[in-house]
Design a protein around this motif. Structure first.
Motif, PDB file in Angstrom:
ATOM      1  N   ALA A 111       4.447  -0.166  -8.526  1.00 39.69           N
ATOM      2  CA  ALA A 111       5.117  -1.102  -9.438  1.00 39.69           C
ATOM      3  C   ALA A 111       4.865  -2.547  -9.031  1.00 39.69           C
ATOM      4  CB  ALA A 111       6.614  -0.811  -9.463  1.00 39.69           C
ATOM      5  N   VAL A 112       4.880  -2.822  -7.712  1.00 37.08           N
ATOM      6  CA  VAL A 112       4.708  -4.197  -7.237  1.00 37.08           C
ATOM      7  C   VAL A 112       3.336  -4.734  -7.601  1.00 37.08           C
ATOM      8  CG1 VAL A 112       4.405  -5.583  -5.136  1.00 37.08           C
ATOM      9  CG2 VAL A 112       6.399  -4.111  -5.382  1.00 37.08           C
ATOM     10  N   VAL A 113       2.284  -3.953  -7.333  1.00 38.11           N
ATOM     11  CA  VAL A 113       0.938  -4.464  -7.592  1.00 38.11           C
ATOM     12  C   VAL A 113       0.669  -4.578  -9.089  1.00 38.11           C
ATOM     13  CG1 VAL A 113      -0.277  -2.223  -7.579  1.00 38.11           C
ATOM     14  CG2 VAL A 113      -1.458  -4.291  -6.814  1.00 38.11           C
ATOM     15  N   THR A 114       1.207  -3.654  -9.881  1.00 32.56           N
ATOM     16  CA  THR A 114       1.028  -3.747 -11.331  1.00 32.56           C
ATOM     17  C   THR A 114       1.784  -4.941 -11.887  1.00 32.56           C
ATOM     18  OG1 THR A 114       0.841  -1.328 -11.434  1.00 32.56           O
ATOM     19  CG2 THR A 114       1.253  -2.487 -13.500  1.00 32.56           C
ATOM     20  N   ARG A 119      -0.139   0.386   1.210  1.00 32.67           N
ATOM     21  CA  ARG A 119       0.491  -0.913   1.449  1.00 32.67           C
ATOM     22  C   ARG A 119      -0.548  -2.027   1.498  1.00 32.67           C
ATOM     23  NH1 ARG A 119       4.165  -2.784   6.687  1.00 32.67           N
ATOM     24  NH2 ARG A 119       5.275  -4.459   5.610  1.00 32.67           N
ATOM     25  N   ALA A 120      -1.674  -1.778   2.181  1.00 35.58           N
ATOM     26  CA  ALA A 120      -2.753  -2.775   2.235  1.00 35.58           C
ATOM     27  C   ALA A 120      -3.323  -3.038   0.853  1.00 35.58           C
ATOM     28  CB  ALA A 120      -3.847  -2.297   3.185  1.00 35.58           C
ATOM     29  N   LEU A 121      -3.471  -1.981   0.052  1.00 31.20           N
ATOM     30  CA  LEU A 121      -3.979  -2.143  -1.310  1.00 31.20           C
ATOM     31  C   LEU A 121      -3.014  -2.972  -2.150  1.00 31.20           C
ATOM     32  CD1 LEU A 121      -6.157  -1.266  -3.414  1.00 31.20           C
ATOM     33  CD2 LEU A 121      -4.646   0.627  -3.981  1.00 31.20           C
ATOM     34  N   THR A 122      -1.717  -2.750  -1.970  1.00 31.09           N
ATOM     35  CA  THR A 122      -0.714  -3.518  -2.705  1.00 31.09           C
ATOM     36  C   THR A 122      -0.809  -4.995  -2.368  1.00 31.09           C
ATOM     37  OG1 THR A 122       0.792  -1.618  -2.762  1.00 31.09           O
ATOM     38  CG2 THR A 122       1.760  -3.795  -3.128  1.00 31.09           C
ATOM     39  N   ALA A 123      -0.904  -5.316  -1.082  1.00 25.40           N
ATOM     40  CA  ALA A 123      -1.024  -6.710  -0.667  1.00 25.40           C
ATOM     41  C   ALA A 123      -2.302  -7.345  -1.200  1.00 25.40           C
ATOM     42  CB  ALA A 123      -0.974  -6.807   0.855  1.00 25.40           C
ATOM     43  N   LEU A 176       3.614 -11.814   0.357  1.00 25.08           N
ATOM     44  CA  LEU A 176       4.825 -11.316  -0.290  1.00 25.08           C
ATOM     45  C   LEU A 176       4.642  -9.863  -0.724  1.00 25.08           C
ATOM     46  CD1 LEU A 176       7.656 -11.850  -1.406  1.00 25.08           C
ATOM     47  CD2 LEU A 176       6.585 -12.695  -3.517  1.00 25.08           C
ATOM     48  N   GLY A 177       3.461  -9.546  -1.235  1.00 31.37           N
ATOM     49  CA  GLY A 177       3.189  -8.164  -1.630  1.00 31.37           C
ATOM     50  C   GLY A 177       3.265  -7.217  -0.447  1.00 31.37           C
ATOM     51  N   TRP A 178       2.773  -7.670   0.717  1.00 35.90           N
ATOM     52  CA  TRP A 178       2.839  -6.852   1.930  1.00 35.90           C
ATOM     53  C   TRP A 178       4.292  -6.573   2.313  1.00 35.90           C
ATOM     54  CZ3 TRP A 178      -0.439  -4.183   5.020  1.00 35.90           C
ATOM     55  CH2 TRP A 178       0.003  -3.851   6.304  1.00 35.90           C
ATOM     56  N   LEU A 179       5.138  -7.612   2.224  1.00 32.32           N
ATOM     57  CA  LEU A 179       6.544  -7.447   2.575  1.00 32.32           C
ATOM     58  C   LEU A 179       7.272  -6.550   1.573  1.00 32.32           C
ATOM     59  CD1 LEU A 179       7.441 -11.106   3.656  1.00 32.32           C
ATOM     60  CD2 LEU A 179       7.028  -9.135   5.133  1.00 32.32           C
ATOM     61  N   LEU A 180       7.008  -6.765   0.274  1.00 40.64           N
ATOM     62  CA  LEU A 180       7.675  -5.962  -0.745  1.00 40.64           C
ATOM     63  C   LEU A 180       7.241  -4.500  -0.693  1.00 40.64           C
ATOM     64  CD1 LEU A 180       7.563  -8.385  -3.818  1.00 40.64           C
ATOM     65  CD2 LEU A 180       9.542  -7.806  -2.407  1.00 40.64           C
ATOM     66  N   ALA A 181       6.001  -4.268  -0.266  1.00 42.09           N
ATOM     67  CA  ALA A 181       5.512  -2.882  -0.200  1.00 42.09           C
ATOM     68  C   ALA A 181       6.287  -2.084   0.835  1.00 42.09           C
ATOM     69  CB  ALA A 181       4.016  -2.861   0.123  1.00 42.09           C
ATOM     70  N   GLY A 182       6.645  -2.720   1.957  1.00 45.47           N
ATOM     71  CA  GLY A 182       7.435  -2.036   2.979  1.00 45.47           C
ATOM     72  C   GLY A 182       6.613  -0.994   3.719  1.00 45.47           C
ATOM     73  N   PRO A 183       7.030  -0.644   4.937  1.00 47.05           N
ATOM     74  CA  PRO A 183       6.267   0.328   5.728  1.00 47.05           C
ATOM     75  C   PRO A 183       6.401   1.745   5.221  1.00 47.05           C
ATOM     76  CG  PRO A 183       8.262  -0.318   6.891  1.00 47.05           C
ATOM     77  CD  PRO A 183       8.185  -1.195   5.671  1.00 47.05           C
ATOM     78  N   GLY A 184       7.533   2.074   4.607  1.00 54.31           N
ATOM     79  CA  GLY A 184       7.727   3.446   4.121  1.00 54.31           C
ATOM     80  C   GLY A 184       8.091   4.401   5.252  1.00 54.31           C
ATOM     81  N   ALA A 185       8.947   5.336   4.951  1.00 53.47           N
ATOM     82  CA  ALA A 185       9.342   6.327   5.958  1.00 53.47           C
ATOM     83  C   ALA A 185       8.242   7.364   6.121  1.00 53.47           C
ATOM     84  CB  ALA A 185      10.640   7.013   5.533  1.00 53.47           C
ATOM     85  N   PRO A 186       7.903   7.748   7.345  1.00 47.25           N
ATOM     86  CA  PRO A 186       6.872   8.767   7.536  1.00 47.25           C
ATOM     87  C   PRO A 186       7.351  10.112   7.010  1.00 47.25           C
ATOM     88  CG  PRO A 186       7.968   8.292   9.606  1.00 47.25           C
ATOM     89  CD  PRO A 186       8.480   7.293   8.610  1.00 47.25           C
ATOM     90  N   PRO A 187       6.454  10.928   6.471  1.00 46.43           N
ATOM     91  CA  PRO A 187       6.864  12.227   5.962  1.00 46.43           C
ATOM     92  C   PRO A 187       7.311  13.146   7.085  1.00 46.43           C
ATOM     93  CG  PRO A 187       4.474  12.064   6.001  1.00 46.43           C
ATOM     94  CD  PRO A 187       5.008  10.704   6.371  1.00 46.43           C
ATOM     95  N   PRO A 188       8.147  14.140   6.769  1.00 48.04           N
ATOM     96  CA  PRO A 188       8.576  15.088   7.797  1.00 48.04           C
ATOM     97  C   PRO A 188       7.381  15.858   8.347  1.00 48.04           C
ATOM     98  CG  PRO A 188       9.157  15.883   5.608  1.00 48.04           C
ATOM     99  CD  PRO A 188       8.680  14.480   5.445  1.00 48.04           C
TER     100      PRO A 188
END
Length: 329
Positions: free
Chosen positions: A15-18, A92-96, A145-157
Motif C-alpha cells: 500500500a505504501v509504495v502504491t 522493505r527495500a523495494l518499498t523504499a 520515509l518509505g523505509w520507515l513506514l515499511a517497518g521491519p515486520g515480525a519474522p514468521p514462526p
C-alpha cells in the motif's frame, strides 16, 4: 506442499509504495491544473548543461506522459511488492526504492511545471541547479520515509529441524571454518536492461526527459542487478548484486531446514527471471538449469540459480547441523 505466510506488514508495504506513486500523480495533476493558464504551449521539458531549454513537449502531452509514467511505475512497484511479501527484507527495500523513484519523478515533473509558469515563450525557460537539488532531496527524503513506514515486520514462526540423512553434507571438523562463493548472471536480462536504458536516453534527448526517465528508471536497475554473488558461510545463504552493495538478500542458518540441488525452468517454475515469488517459493532466478534450493523453517523454499549448487547445498547442510544439532546428539 509449501505454505504462504502474509502479515500486515506485507500488505502495508504494498500500500505504501502504491500510494507514493498515486500521491505523486495527484500532485502533478493539481500543479498542472493550478498553473494551466500560466503555462506556455509547448512546454520546455528538456534542458541543456547550462539549464537552458532545448527540448519541448505539448502542454497536454506533458500531463499525459507524466501520469502514464507515474501510474505505470506505481502499478509495477505495487505488483512487485505484493509478489515479494514472503521476503520481508527485500520487500522493505523495494518499498523504499519505489517511494524514492515516485518522489524523484514527481518532483522532476513539478519543477518543470514551475519553471515554465509565467513564461510567454518556452524557449526562454531555464532550470536552475537548486531546483535539481530539490528533486534529489525530495527523492532521498521520501525514500527514507518509505523505509520507515515499511517497518521491519515480525519474522514468521519457525520450526527447528535438521537436514535429512540423505541430504548432501560436507564433513566439517570441530571448529573448522568453511565458506563457498560463486557468481551467477544472465546476459539476456542485462541486454534487455541496457536496451531500455539506451531507449530512455534516446527518448530523453529527442522527445523529452518526461518520457525517457521512465525507461531509464526501469532499464538501469535491470542492467545493474543481472549478476549476483552467492555465498554460503556461517551467516547462512547470501545473494548480493555484482555491481552494487544493495539490495542484499540473506537467509540466516536458523531459518534453513535443508538445502539441495535441483533443476529449475525459469518460465515454467517461476514465470520469468529476476527476483521471483511463485507457487510457495521465492528466489533469484537468472537462468534455467541447476539451482541451490533451501527449504525454510516456515514452509517455503528459497531458490537461486548458480553453478556448483550441490557443493553449496552440502556446506549449507553441514553448517545447519553444526548450528542446530539433532535432538539427543
Amino acid at each position: 506442499m509449501f505454505r504462504r505466510h502474509e502479515g500486515p506488514s506485507g500488505h502495508r508495504r504494498t500500500a505504501v509504495v502504491t500510494l507514493a506513486f498515486g500521491l505523486a500523480a495527484a500532485a502533478v495533476s493539481l500543479g498542472c491544473a493550478g498553473l494551466w493558464d500560466r503555462l506556455p504551449d509547448p512546454l520546455a521539458t528538456h534542458f541543456g548543461a547550462g539549464g537552458a531549454a532545448d527540448g519541448f513537449t505539448a502542454r497536454g502531452g506533458f500531463l499525459g506522459v507524466a501520469l502514464g509514467v507515474l501510474l505505470g511505475l506505481g502499478a509495477l512497484f505495487g505488483t512487485l511488492a505484493h509478489l515479494g511479501r514472503e521476503a520481508p527484507g527485500a520487500q522493505r527495500a523495494l518499498t523504499a526504492a519505489g517511494c524514492a523513484v515516485a518522489a524523484l519523478l514527481g518532483a522532476a515533473f513539478g519543477v518543470t511545471l514551475w519553471a515554465n509558469a509565467g513564461a510567454d515563450d518556452a524557449g526562454t525557460v531555464t532550470l536552475a541547479g537548486r531546483q535539481l537539488a530539490l528533486v534529489c532531496a525530495a527523492s532521498a527524503a521520501l525514500g527514507g520515509l518509505g523505509w520507515l513506514l515499511a517497518g521491519p515486520g515480525a519474522p514468521p514462526p519457525v520450526t527447528r529441524r535438521t537436514p535429512a540423512p540423505t541430504a548432501p553434507r560436507l564433513e566439517l571438523a570441530d571448529g573448522e571454518r568453511a565458506s563457498w562463493t560463486h557468481t551467477a548472471g544472465s546476459r539476456p536480462i542485462a541486454y534487455v536492461g541496457l536496451a531500455l536504458a539506451v531507449a530512455g536516453v534516446v527518448a530523453g534527448v529527442t522527445v523529452g526527459w518526461g518520457s525517457g526517465i521512465g525507461l531509464l528508471a526501469g532499464g538501469l536497475p535491470l542492467a545493474l542487478l543481472t549478476g549476483a554473488r552467492v555465498t554460503v558461510d556461517r551467516r547462512g545463504l547470501t545473494v548480493t548484486p555484482l555491481l552494487l552493495p544493495r539490495p542484499r538478500l540473506t537467509v540466516p542458518l536458523d531459518r534453513i531446514e535443508e538445502a539441495t540441488e535441483r533443476e529449475v525452468n525459469a518460465l515454467r517454475d517461476f514465470a520469468g527471471w529476476g527476483y521471483r515469488v511463485h507457487s510457495g517459493a521465492s528466489g533469484v532466478i537468472l537462468r534455467s538449469g541447476g539451482a541451490l534450493s533451501a527449504r525454510l523453517s516456515h514452509g517455503s523454499e528459497f531458490v537461486v540459480t548458480v553453478d556448483d549448487a550441490r557443493t553449496a547445498a552440502a556446506l549449507l547442510n553441514a553448517l545447519v547441523v553444526r548450528e542446530r544439532p539433532a535432538p539427543g546428539a
